[in-house]
Scaffold this active site. Structure first.
Site, PDB file in Angstrom:
ATOM      1  CG  ASP A  91     -25.680  70.101 -28.868  1.00  0.00           C
ATOM      2  OD1 ASP A  91     -24.880  69.208 -28.538  1.00  0.00           O
ATOM      3  OD2 ASP A  91     -25.326  71.181 -29.395  1.00  0.00           O
ATOM      4  CD  GLU A  93     -23.809  68.190 -24.800  1.00  0.00           C
ATOM      5  OE1 GLU A  93     -22.777  67.551 -25.043  1.00  0.00           O
ATOM      6  OE2 GLU A  93     -24.307  69.012 -25.607  1.00  0.00           O
TER       7      GLU A  93
END
Length: 696
Positions: free
Chosen positions: A326, A363
């Site tokens: 993330d 990401e």
């Protein structure tokens, strides 16, 4: 791990006769271990000082540190703007493998024995190790996936065991995906703002402990038995998924912690060494590139080691198959705050003997300066390709809106085709198409069905006056906002869903499906449902709430993708060369002529024929033809008369509600009718390029 490694064996090593705890803090002046009574987590039954070595590692041995022991840390140190020491707080060990909540909102670590010594047996089940070119990622939520499935015993619904139940495995394997990506399962808590509102963090992007599985996702029985049972249930889930041939990838949040801003709660890192674990500016204020109040300082070797040790623990001891990182741009920020693909943490992941063998998915952005880094991660990472998402949404949704409103779509075929072929304008030749993790939707944003149903977000249920969630959805409601009984609108919406699914699953790269999109799941227009643990976010298993035709389309496309290696090249081809495991790509107009540069860039050109031939390395030769027509009116195309191609068989057609049952055969040069706004996939027959078929 070498005995000379100063940061080795952090955390607790527990055994029947006690154990050793090792904690890192550069600035602390004292660290004390507290072990608590089983029945009263506020009552310390033993306290022992830790002794510091030359590298900032504090260590103590205690006969009380047996498996199941609840423990915490009291840490003292200097005052100052960068520090937050307070020996009145009992802190959580950053390496705690298990957790126990305390009534006052604090936490205790729970000592656990190594998994192999706890009675758990992998039974010889190994990781599936699915090659990237065969990988199809299915992003889902442990609780939301099975919570409503009546085929699963009620006590197991919404748990690790529920995801591992036969009914879950049968569904996932029959769908045709290969890799289950789980929203965060590291132990997490809800943000203080949500707690005050009486809400919760459902998605889990607020990590409390990087080595412990989230206990509320375990069955009530496992929770009652304690941290060791929670971990065994998690491992059992992984084992069962592996036994079914499915990989497990974890969405992990190493960019920030649940301690939020400086006024947030102190659970662990802030009280152990605030100055070292978090990024600060020259005035001692937190640098926040995550939008969550703090940023883990991975420029510091101890924070780097924390991340790597956590990943190794889950990849080795708990056997997970990969990680989706993330806000990974934060993990590549150097001491000056800028992103670099050569960051020591990123390089260490790629060079680690364990982590280099698992899937690494970035990401590739955060909210800090220069935070958008799509295409800039080193070879060895795949990246969420937001450029792919935006282009494909715009092509099938925004362009359709423009064509209906103005008579012209406004964009042509070239940028769509570039994304379809693997985004070579974003990812280097060295990295190839598998660097692109293609997606149209994800957990945040509209579902696939909602993209075709809503023009604007409907987030009032989040309690923020519809201010939260993006306004840039690239969606199109097809003329009616929300649900409708209009058969024409509903047919248009289903066709657009089929086109988006077809585009995703027939593109070069690694596709990701968001759970529920395979049957048309809706969140009623909420594009930021992070705070809803309800039927809004849970998957429905009722036949009357699932579109059977969309589900069958998904299954059919996944079979087609697996059966046709030309669709899933490993490498980019080079002009004039034969590249193993690449696909030879040829592009044709509706008239069957080779596309020119003008055709490629023309804003009026909305019809394309894409002929892809594999260059076999491990699979048999394969060639496909994909016809894309993105105008409101039907058209005719002339099938390419290409050297070596002797015929075409239709194997999928997005214009129909049901998959092709009686495929038609067509000849090169034949003129065929293509319905409006549709895709047609053909298998091309003929000789392999460069291979001479002997005369009879």
């Amino acid at each position: 791990m070498s005995a000379a490694d100063p940061l080795r064996d952090l955390g607790v090593r527990a055994g029947a006769d006690g154990g050793t705890i090792r904690v890192w803090s550069e600035h602390a002046t004292s660290v004390d271990l507290e072990v608590f009574a089983d029945g009263d987590l506020a009552w310390a039954v033993e306290r022992a000082p830790l002794v510091r070595d030359a590298h900032g590692v504090w260590e103590a041995t205690s006969t009380a540190l047996v498996p199941g022991a609840r423990y915490g840390l009291r840490v003292d140190g200097p005052a100052g703007s960068d520090h937050a020491f307070n020996p009145a707080h009992t802190l959580l060990d950053p390496y705690a493998r298990g957790l126990a909540p305390v009534a006052d909102g604090s936490w205790r670590g729970v000592a656990v024995a190594p998994l192999g010594e706890s009675g758990f047996d992998w039974g010889g089940i190994e990781k599936p190790r699915v090659p990237l070119d065969h990988t199809v990622v299915y992003e889902t939520h442990v609780r939301g996936f099975s919570k409503l499935n009546d085929a699963i015993p009620e006590q197991l619904r919404g748990t690790y065991a529920g995801l591992a139940h036969d009914a879950s495995l049968e569904y996932l394997t029959s769908l045709g995906i290969t890799t289950v990506e789980l929203l965060p399962v590291h132990a997490f808590v809800s943000e203080q703002r949500l707690v005050r509102q009486g809400r919760l963090n459902y998605w889990g992007y607020n990590t409390l402990a990087f080595f412990a599985a989230h206990a509320p996702y375990a069955s009530a029985t496992a929770q009652a038995e304690g941290a060791g049972a929670v971990r065994r249930e998690f491992a059992g889930m992984v084992r069962r998924l592996h036994e079914a041939g499915l990989e497990v990838v974890l969405d992990v949040v190493y960019n920030h912690t649940a301690e939020e801003g400086r006024q947030g709660p102190t659970y662990s890192f802030r009280g152990i060494d605030n100055a070292s674990y978090y990024r600060h500016d020259a005035h001692g204020r937190y640098v926040d590139t995550t939008g969550c109040g703090n940023t883990l300082d991975v420029g510091h070797v101890a924070a780097q080691r924390l991340v790597l040790d956590s990943m190794r623990y889950f990849a080795e001891e708990l056997q997970v198959d990969g990680f989706r990182l993330d806000l990974a741009a934060t993990l590549g920020r150097d001491d000056h705050g800028g992103y670099t693909p050569e960051h020591p943490l990123l390089r260490a992941m790629l060079e680690d003997p364990v982590l280099s063998t698992v899937k690494l998915i970035a990401e590739p952005w955060d909210v800090g300066p220069g935070g958008w880094q799509t295409g800039n991660f080193p070879a060895g990472f795949s990246e969420w390709n937001d450029r792919y998402r935006d282009r494909m949404r715009d092509f099938w949704l925004g362009d359709l809106r423009r064509e209906r409103q103005t008579g012209t779509a406004g964009s042509g075929i070239g940028r769509f085709a570039t994304r379809l072929a693997g985004s070579s304008n974003t990812f280097s030749l060295e990295r190839g198409p598998l660097a692109s993790l293609n997606f149209v939707t994800a957990h945040d944003g509209f579902t696939l069905a909602d993209l075709t149903t809503f023009d604007v977000k409907h987030n009032l249920g989040n309690g923020e006056q519809n201010r939260d969630g993006t306004d840039g959805n690239n969606s199109y409601n097809h003329g009616v906002e929300g649900g409708t009984d209009d058969p024409v609108v509903n047919a248009d919406r289903r066709r657009t869903i089929r086109n988006l699914l077809g585009t995703l699953l027939l593109s070069a790269g690694v596709p990701m499906i968001t759970a529920g999109d395979e049957y048309g799941r809706t969140q009623r227009g909420n594009n930021n449902a992070y705070c809803h643990d309800s039927e809004l976010t849970w998957l429905s298993w009722r036949d009357d709430e699932r579109d059977a035709s969309i589900l069958e389309t998904t299954r059919r496309l996944l079979r087609v993708r697996e059966e046709n290696p030309a669709i899933r090249p490993v490498r980019f081809g080079r002009l004039g060369e034969t590249t193993p495991s690449a696909s030879q790509m040829d592009w044709f107009t509706a008239e069957g002529t080779t596309m020119t540069i003008d055709d490629w860039h023309s804003p009026e050109e909305r019809t394309l024929q894409y002929l892809a031939a594999s260059t076999p390395e491990f699979e048999a030769f394969n060639r496909i033809l994909l016809v894309v027509h993105a105008h409101e009116a039907p058209t005719e195309v002339v099938l390419p008369d290409h050297p070596g191609v002797t015929g075409y068989t239709l194997i999928w057609d997005s214009a129909g509600e049901q998959p092709v049952e009686d495929p038609a055969e067509h000849a090169p040069g034949e003129r065929i009718r293509i319905p409006a706004l549709s895709m047609h996939l053909f298998r091309a027959h003929g000789d392999q390029p460069g291979v001479v078929t002997p005369a009879a």
